[in-house]
Design a protein around this motif. Structure first.
Motif, PDB file in Angstrom:
ATOM      1  N   SER A 102       0.846  -1.197   0.000  1.00  0.00           N
ATOM      2  CA  SER A 102       0.000   0.000   0.000  1.00  0.00           C
ATOM      3  C   SER A 102       0.879   1.244   0.000  1.00  0.00           C
ATOM      4  CB  SER A 102      -0.935  -0.003   1.219  1.00  0.00           C
ATOM      5  OG  SER A 102      -0.179  -0.078   2.414  1.00  0.00           O
ATOM      6  N   TYR A 103       0.249   2.383  -0.179  1.00  0.00           N
ATOM      7  CA  TYR A 103       0.930   3.672  -0.167  1.00  0.00           C
ATOM      8  C   TYR A 103       2.138   3.705  -1.119  1.00  0.00           C
ATOM      9  CZ  TYR A 103      -2.044   4.473   3.847  1.00  0.00           C
ATOM     10  OH  TYR A 103      -3.150   4.612   4.657  1.00  0.00           O
ATOM     11  N   GLU A 104       1.880   3.257  -2.339  1.00  0.00           N
ATOM     12  CA  GLU A 104       2.943   3.247  -3.339  1.00  0.00           C
ATOM     13  C   GLU A 104       3.327   4.674  -3.729  1.00  0.00           C
ATOM     14  OE1 GLU A 104       3.708   1.617  -7.917  1.00  0.00           O
ATOM     15  OE2 GLU A 104       1.939   0.958  -6.780  1.00  0.00           O
ATOM     16  N   ARG A 105       4.649   4.884  -3.938  1.00  0.00           N
ATOM     17  CA  ARG A 105       5.156   6.193  -4.355  1.00  0.00           C
ATOM     18  C   ARG A 105       6.111   6.013  -5.537  1.00  0.00           C
ATOM     19  NH1 ARG A 105       3.677  10.182  -1.113  1.00  0.00           N
ATOM     20  NH2 ARG A 105       5.057  11.718  -2.057  1.00  0.00           N
ATOM     21  N   ARG A 106       6.123   7.027  -6.376  1.00  0.00           N
ATOM     22  CA  ARG A 106       7.031   7.040  -7.530  1.00  0.00           C
ATOM     23  C   ARG A 106       8.100   8.101  -7.317  1.00  0.00           C
ATOM     24  NH1 ARG A 106       5.174   5.912 -13.480  1.00  0.00           N
ATOM     25  NH2 ARG A 106       5.457   3.867 -12.477  1.00  0.00           N
ATOM     26  N   PHE A 107       9.354   7.695  -7.505  1.00  0.00           N
ATOM     27  CA  PHE A 107      10.497   8.599  -7.364  1.00  0.00           C
ATOM     28  C   PHE A 107      11.232   8.669  -8.701  1.00  0.00           C
ATOM     29  CE2 PHE A 107       9.529   6.916  -3.211  1.00  0.00           C
ATOM     30  CZ  PHE A 107       9.668   8.001  -2.359  1.00  0.00           C
ATOM     31  N   LEU A 108      11.415   9.882  -9.188  1.00  0.00           N
ATOM     32  CA  LEU A 108      12.129  10.079 -10.440  1.00  0.00           C
ATOM     33  C   LEU A 108      13.564  10.480 -10.131  1.00  0.00           C
ATOM     34  CD1 LEU A 108       9.447  11.906 -12.616  1.00  0.00           C
ATOM     35  CD2 LEU A 108       9.779   9.457 -12.195  1.00  0.00           C
TER      36      LEU A 108
ATOM     37  N   LYS B 291      20.193  11.481  -8.600  1.00  0.00           N
ATOM     38  CA  LYS B 291      19.510  12.115  -7.474  1.00  0.00           C
ATOM     39  C   LYS B 291      17.997  12.079  -7.657  1.00  0.00           C
ATOM     40  CE  LYS B 291      23.400  13.298  -5.560  1.00  0.00           C
ATOM     41  NZ  LYS B 291      23.847  12.596  -4.315  1.00  0.00           N
ATOM     42  N   VAL B 292      17.277  11.886  -6.553  1.00  0.00           N
ATOM     43  CA  VAL B 292      15.816  11.989  -6.593  1.00  0.00           C
ATOM     44  C   VAL B 292      15.464  13.456  -6.829  1.00  0.00           C
ATOM     45  CG1 VAL B 292      13.689  11.755  -5.283  1.00  0.00           C
ATOM     46  CG2 VAL B 292      15.467  10.018  -5.053  1.00  0.00           C
ATOM     47  N   VAL B 293      14.806  13.734  -7.958  1.00  0.00           N
ATOM     48  CA  VAL B 293      14.502  15.134  -8.293  1.00  0.00           C
ATOM     49  C   VAL B 293      13.054  15.501  -7.995  1.00  0.00           C
ATOM     50  CG1 VAL B 293      16.334  15.302 -10.016  1.00  0.00           C
ATOM     51  CG2 VAL B 293      14.055  14.557 -10.724  1.00  0.00           C
ATOM     52  N   THR B 294      12.153  14.520  -8.045  1.00  0.00           N
ATOM     53  CA  THR B 294      10.747  14.779  -7.727  1.00  0.00           C
ATOM     54  C   THR B 294      10.062  13.452  -7.444  1.00  0.00           C
ATOM     55  OG1 THR B 294       8.685  15.832  -8.494  1.00  0.00           O
ATOM     56  CG2 THR B 294      10.032  14.707 -10.153  1.00  0.00           C
ATOM     57  N   GLN B 295       8.883  13.513  -6.822  1.00  0.00           N
ATOM     58  CA  GLN B 295       8.185  12.296  -6.409  1.00  0.00           C
ATOM     59  C   GLN B 295       6.695  12.563  -6.319  1.00  0.00           C
ATOM     60  OE1 GLN B 295       8.065  11.575  -2.008  1.00  0.00           O
ATOM     61  NE2 GLN B 295       9.973  12.775  -2.072  1.00  0.00           N
ATOM     62  N   SER B 296       5.933  11.475  -6.246  1.00  0.00           N
ATOM     63  CA  SER B 296       4.478  11.616  -6.136  1.00  0.00           C
ATOM     64  C   SER B 296       3.880  10.330  -5.583  1.00  0.00           C
ATOM     65  CB  SER B 296       3.874  11.897  -7.513  1.00  0.00           C
ATOM     66  OG  SER B 296       2.457  11.794  -7.483  1.00  0.00           O
ATOM     67  N   PRO B 297       2.736  10.448  -4.891  1.00  0.00           N
ATOM     68  CA  PRO B 297       1.966   9.232  -4.600  1.00  0.00           C
ATOM     69  C   PRO B 297       1.502   8.620  -5.919  1.00  0.00           C
ATOM     70  CG  PRO B 297       1.074  11.152  -3.442  1.00  0.00           C
ATOM     71  CD  PRO B 297       2.048  11.666  -4.436  1.00  0.00           C
TER      72      PRO B 297
END
Length: 373
Positions: free
Chosen positions: A155-161, A166-172
């Motif tokens: 659950s609560y999956e997140r996407r990291f770009l 380096k992680v530059v942005t993310q979102s649920p």
């Protein structure tokens, strides 16, 4: 001189279409005239850096950020980060692995190593042949064609770009989210998208957990640091109900190709800024110059009629050996058609080669070629 290219995608999916347009807008805001638009129906250029979704025939394009044909399961960063059982094998090996998991009281999750080919569960009491049904034939006699994983409720999956390591942005990961959702989430919750979590992709009820975001981001960066691939799309989830403390699990990697990866609520501006750092120095200089309005294109020099004539093969020139004026007329016609102003060559300017020709045999001496009667 190379270019930074972007091509919008033809799609009927409203979220994908919006994400694509918003990312293109961010790219244009960042690079201005330094960004070259490619028509939707045109093939992807082979020079410079191409951004956007590749078509089937372009899956192995080299001038992109996303690694084509990424076998993320072979990346030690992936292997060392997961905790669930995970095996890549052929059809018979997959059948044995599923039997092993079932014997341990566990369900199996089955996925093709070919992108967007097959994904599904094989619950206890079900066989791999029942799960694959008619698709079973597409996996026969193929090595490492199936991923067999222990089915784990996440659950609560997140996407990291990740770009440039380096992680530059993310979102649920929530299907209703797009980059334009960033503003209304801030207005409705008082928190940024980065601190909002959704239990399932279908959920619309947000959970606020800055601590959960912080620990999941740290985990994503740890994975990025361990990978040799500088550009990754990393999906991470929670095994439990609390992102701030329950176990985290890496789901998968995807190629980080701007314009081809789902953004959800990620910040497109951060992606555009990271593209700048991802460019080779020569391309970066060219894009910077174009952004300032400097024309770097050197017009292709037109071939003159005189040059065309002198470049003719010897046999072609030999046709005019007794008529040099014919070559002059040919040069003039060439210049007229191509808008050139150079003088046509004179007879003295045209170099002829000597060729020896054998006379054709007289009719009486010719070798008969037809049927004999």
């Amino acid at each position: 001189m190379s270019h930074l290219y972007y091509r919008l995608t033809k799609t009927e999916d409203p979220e994908e279409r919006l994400e694509d347009a918003v990312l293109y807008k961010a790219m244009h805001d960042t690079f201005g005239k330094g960004l070259t638009m490619v028509d939707m129906d045109e093939p992807a250029p082979m020079d410079g850096l191409f951004l956007g979704r590749g078509k089937n025939r372009e899956l192995w394009q080299k001038n992109i950020l996303g690694q084509p044909g990424m076998k993320y399961w072979e990346d030690p960063a992936f292997q060392n980060a997961i905790t669930r059982s995970f095996v890549v094998t052929d059809l018979s090996g997959a059948e044995e692995e599923i039997k092993r998991l079932h014997a341990e009281g566990k369900d199996a999750f089955l996925k093709s190593t070919k992108q967007k080919h097959f994904v599904g569960r094989v619950d206890q009491g079900e066989t791999i042949h029942e799960a694959l049904d008619g698709m079973v034939y597409s996996f026969m006699d193929i090595e490492n064609c199936l991923m067999v994983q222990e089915a784990v409720e996440m659950s609560y999956e997140r996407r990291f770009l990740v770009m440039n390591g380096k992680v530059v942005t993310q979102s649920p990961v929530a299907w209703h989210l797009t980059p334009m959702s960033r503003s209304w989430i801030q207005e409705e919750t008082g928190f940024s998208v980065e601190d909002v979590h959704f239990k399932t992709p279908q959920s619309r009820q947000p959970m606020i957990s800055p601590d959960g975001t912080a620990r999941m981001t740290a985990f994503a960066q740890e994975i990025a640091d361990a990978s040799d691939n500088p550009h990754l799309c990393i999906d991470i989830a929670i095994i439990g109900d609390d992102p701030s403390k329950d176990p985290m699990e890496l789901i998968e990697f995807n190629p980080m190709q701007p314009g081809a990866v789902g953004l959800y609520g990620c910040d497109p501006k951060r992606v555009a800024e990271a593209v700048w750092d991802a460019m080779e120095p020569e391309l970066r200089a060219a894009v910077a110059a174009r952004r300032k309005g400097i024309d770097l294109e050197t017009p292709e020099r037109k071939l003159s009629g005189a040059e065309m004539v002198n470049n003719l093969p010897g046999l072609a020139k030999a046709i005019f050996v007794n008529n040099p004026e014919g070559l002059r007329d040919l040069a003039e016609d060439f210049d007229r058609l191509h808008g050139n102003d150079e003088d046509a060559p004179s007879e003295e300017d045209i170099a002829f080669e000597d060729f020896e020709f054998e006379d054709a045999p007289e009719k009486d001496d010719a070798t008969p070629t037809g049927p004999e009667f």
